[in-house]
Motif scaffolding. Structure first.
Motif, short mmCIF file in Angstrom:
data_model
loop_
_atom_site.label_atom_id
_atom_site.label_comp_id
_atom_site.label_asym_id
_atom_site.label_seq_id
_atom_site.Cartn_x
_atom_site.Cartn_y
_atom_site.Cartn_z
N LYS A 453 0.74 -1.14 0.03
CA LYS A 453 0.03 0.29 -0.22
C LYS A 453 1.24 1.78 -0.25
O LYS A 453 1.03 1.81 -0.80
N GLU A 454 2.08 1.18 0.76
CA GLU A 454 3.07 2.45 0.79
C GLU A 454 3.92 2.60 0.24
O GLU A 454 3.58 4.03 -0.56
N ILE A 455 4.52 1.52 -1.08
CA ILE A 455 5.39 1.65 -1.26
C ILE A 455 4.96 1.09 -3.00
O ILE A 455 5.33 2.42 -3.55
N TYR A 456 3.83 0.34 -3.58
CA TYR A 456 3.44 0.20 -4.49
C TYR A 456 2.34 1.19 -4.63
O TYR A 456 2.36 1.39 -5.98
N GLY A 457 1.52 1.13 -4.08
CA GLY A 457 0.34 2.64 -4.09
C GLY A 457 -1.00 0.97 -4.64
O GLY A 457 -1.81 1.64 -4.98
N GLY A 458 -0.37 0.38 -4.22
CA GLY A 458 -1.88 -1.14 -4.35
C GLY A 458 -2.88 -1.14 -3.41
O GLY A 458 -2.24 -0.22 -1.86
N ASP A 459 -4.03 -1.68 -3.84
CA ASP A 459 -5.20 -1.66 -2.52
C ASP A 459 -5.43 -2.83 -1.52
O ASP A 459 -5.97 -2.59 -0.36
N GLY A 460 -4.37 -3.84 -1.80
CA GLY A 460 -4.33 -4.95 -0.75
C GLY A 460 -3.09 -6.37 -1.52
O GLY A 460 -2.86 -5.61 -2.88
N VAL A 461 -3.10 -7.33 -0.92
CA VAL A 461 -2.72 -8.22 -0.53
C VAL A 461 -3.15 -9.46 -1.61
O VAL A 461 -4.40 -9.43 -0.51
N ILE A 462 -3.86 -10.89 -2.53
CA ILE A 462 -3.96 -11.63 -2.50
C ILE A 462 -3.06 -12.71 -1.65
O ILE A 462 -2.31 -13.05 -2.24
N PHE A 463 -3.07 -13.75 -1.01
CA PHE A 463 -2.45 -14.84 -0.38
C PHE A 463 -2.88 -15.70 -0.58
O PHE A 463 -3.89 -16.32 -0.64
N THR A 464 -1.39 -16.60 -1.95
CA THR A 464 -2.37 -18.16 -2.14
C THR A 464 -2.89 -19.01 -1.26
O THR A 464 -2.09 -18.87 -0.13
N PRO A 465 -3.23 -19.72 -1.01
CA PRO A 465 -3.50 -20.20 -0.32
C PRO A 465 -2.58 -21.71 0.62
O PRO A 465 -1.33 -22.18 1.46
N ALA A 466 -1.07 -21.21 -0.57
CA ALA A 466 -0.02 -22.34 -0.17
C ALA A 466 0.86 -21.43 -0.02
O ALA A 466 2.30 -21.68 1.21
N ALA A 467 1.12 -19.48 0.25
CA ALA A 467 1.33 -18.71 1.11
C ALA A 467 1.08 -18.72 2.07
O ALA A 467 1.61 -18.34 3.27
N GLU A 468 -0.61 -18.64 2.22
CA GLU A 468 -0.87 -18.94 3.96
C GLU A 468 -0.43 -19.75 4.41
O GLU A 468 -0.07 -19.62 5.55
N LYS A 469 -0.49 -21.07 4.15
CA LYS A 469 -0.01 -22.34 5.00
C LYS A 469 1.44 -21.17 5.40
O LYS A 469 2.31 -22.53 6.66
N GLN A 470 2.72 -21.35 4.55
CA GLN A 470 4.03 -21.27 4.85
C GLN A 470 4.36 -19.73 5.67
O GLN A 470 4.72 -20.16 6.46
N ILE A 471 2.94 -18.49 5.90
CA ILE A 471 3.65 -17.86 6.41
C ILE A 471 2.98 -18.22 8.37
O ILE A 471 4.02 -18.25 8.70
#
Length: 556
Positions: A453-471
């Protein structure tokens, strides 16, 4: 008009001992690799570690065209210009990777009359640091497969090995491979893959390590995979860190070379900024600060990548405080961000320039969020017109941003004097209140969202199920409080290289998150970013040659 390599081959280099003497390095503190390059012994640091630090200046850039926009050239030229105005200055750069040297960009030691020399050595094997990193990395990989073959006492799950082999060359055919084919004698069959050496965690570790003991301890923390019962396996569990460190005993020492105008240059480490942290080694930067009044360093690609990681990761971990940031902007890249095709960037197009210039505005705004003063360096190309250059200057004035025209490619240090004076004036009149933009103790997902949001200017993030599990796994195993190293395309503020300028209303997709425990950060891969690049249709390697007398041609 001379090519970069022809200019470099005509350089009047001084013996590296003379260059070292300029900043107070003694000859017996040098380990010579020929006449014009040397490594620095640890004795130098022990002697100067209590000296006051000089001023640290980061050179970064807007989002570039595929050919790059001269950030290293500006770094080198600015260093030369600082010396011309009487400032005791050193440069701190990364070492080039053979991937882009043989791929799309060609050499990576500056350009025109703002280069680091000996150019051929630097762009090819230099002092062997990357080969040592490759060897240490692949030793660990060999020990993983050997452990499994020899009974797998640790219970390593072959499907959950996260540490890959590396090669310092663009080679898409190695992204996904199968190892162990040929029967039981060759070990267990499993899917594996290669990353480029500059994306190796060992490269990042080398650039973060403070000394040999710290290097060995960091190597021991590398997470190589997981057991069948979900426990981490680290390099120390395989007793690999000692041999790996032995392979790196010389590579950990910073290298010293010189510019075309004999300005000292500390060149050490080389992680890419789109798939790694994009900064040269902490050791080289800190040593340069102890020996110089000003240190000009750079971080890869645009400020959304290299500068963000320099300010959020390197400075935080190393305790550095930058005095100013120089943002390199070109007419070409701004027109590219305004929708002009790479092949059509030469002709004047003020309308496209005005459309794409918002990209520069976003990067200026972003650096301000870190509390560091900014100077825009307008890197002049031969095709730039007065109307186009005036458009950039007026835009900088409208934002209250300091700026200067730089012509270091054509004129060397002389072409950067205006920029050097503007930089010194900015440092002397504007205080740096550097602070990272996020608290490292925040949850991993929240840190990624802040960067988005602060650097890229995006609205948000989509985390794949694999990324969710890894986090979830990373936070449960104690890595939640590490900074985040974002891997994404360099061509856009978003994770989609086709969204140019200053895109809005987008989300980025995080598909994989893994711990670089030894380096001290967590890496998040976004979009379709590859950690092993491929060669283009007409690679630079096709134009490189050597004659019977050993004279190299075509190297950029």
């Amino acid at each position: 008009m001379l090519t970069d390599i022809e200019i470099a081959q005509q350089a009047r280099m001084k013996p590296i001992a003379e260059v070292a003497e300029k900043i107070g390095i003694k000859e017996d503190e040098l380990e010579f690799y020929g006449k014009y390059k040397a490594k620095l012994s640890s004795d130098v640091w022990e002697r100067v570690k209590d000296n006051p630090d000089g001023k640290l200046v980061l050179v970064t850039a807007i989002n570039p065209t595929p050919a790059g926009e001269g950030k290293t050239t500006i770094t080198v030229g600015l260093g030369q210009a600082m010396a011309r105005i009487g400032a005791k200055t050193s440069i701190a750069l990364r070492e080039p990777s053979l991937g882009p040297v043989m791929g799309i960009k060609g050499g990576a030691a500056g350009g025109g009359y703002a280069q680091v020399v000996p150019m051929e050595d630097i762009n090819l094997h230099f002092t062997g640091d990357f080969h040592a990193i490759t060897a240490a990395n692949n030793l660990l990989c060999a020990m993983i497969d050997n452990h499994i073959k020899q009974g797998n006492e640790l219970g390593i799950d072959p499907t959950r090995i996260v540490f890959k082999r590396v090669l310092d060359m663009n080679d898409r055919a190695l992204r996904e491979v199968v190892v162990g084919l040929g029967g039981k004698i060759n070990g267990i069959v499993r899917q594996d893959g290669f990353t480029i050496t500059v994306a190796s965690e060992i490269m990042a570790i080398l650039c973060m390590a403070s000394d040999l003991a710290d290097l060995k301890e960091r190597l021991s923390r590398i997470v190589v995979g997981y057991t069948y019962d979900d426990k981490e396996v680290k390099a120390k569990d395989l007793h690999a860190e000692g041999a790996m460190c032995a392979l790196l005993k010389d590579a950990i020492k910073p290298n010293l070379v010189q510019t075309l105008e004999n300005t000292p240059c500390f060149m050490h480490g080389g992680p890419f900024a789109n798939i790694a942290h994009g900064c040269n080694s902490v050791q080289a930067t800190k040593l340069a600060l102890k020996l110089s009044d000003y240190v000009i360093t750079e971080a890869g690609f645009g400020a959304d990548l290299g500068a963000e990681k320099f300010l959020n990761i390197k400075c935080r971990i190393a305790g550095l405080k930058p005095s100013a940031v120089v943002i390199v902007a070109t007419v070409r890249a701004l027109k590219y961000n305004g929708g002009v095709a790479k092949a059509d960037l030469g002709p004047e197009n003020v309308d496209a320039l005005k459309k794409g210039i918002v990209n520069l505005g976003k990067h200026i705004e972003n650096i301000g969020k870190f509390g560091v003063p900014v100077v825009v360096a307008i890197n002049r190309f031969l095709t730039d017109t007065d109307s186009e250059l005036k458009t950039i200057e007026e835009y900088c004035k409208s934002l209250g941003a300091e700026f200067a025209l730089a012509e270091v490619f054509a004129k060397g240090g002389e072409g950067g004097v205006e920029l050097a004076k503007k930089l010194v004036e900015t440092i002397e009149t504007k205080e740096s209140n550097y602070v990272p933009i996020y608290d490292e103790n925040l949850p991993i997902k929240e840190k990624i969202e802040i960067i988005t949001k602060e650097i890229y200017g995006g609205d948000g993030v989509i985390f794949t199920p694999a990324a969710e599990k890894q986090i979830k796994t990373l936070e449960e195993t104690g890595y939640g409080n590490l900074p985040v190293c974002m891997a994404k395309t360099q061509y856009s503020l978003s994770d989609n290289e086709k969204l140019l300028g200053r895109p809005e209303g987008f989300k980025i997709t995080i598909r994989e998150v893994k711990a670089y425990a030894g380096a001290g950060f967590v890496t998040a891969l976004s979009g379709n970013i590859m950690t092993m690049p491929g060669l283009p249709k007409a690679p630079a390697a096709e134009r490189i040659d050597i004659d019977n007398d050993g004279m190299i041609t075509g190297l950029f």
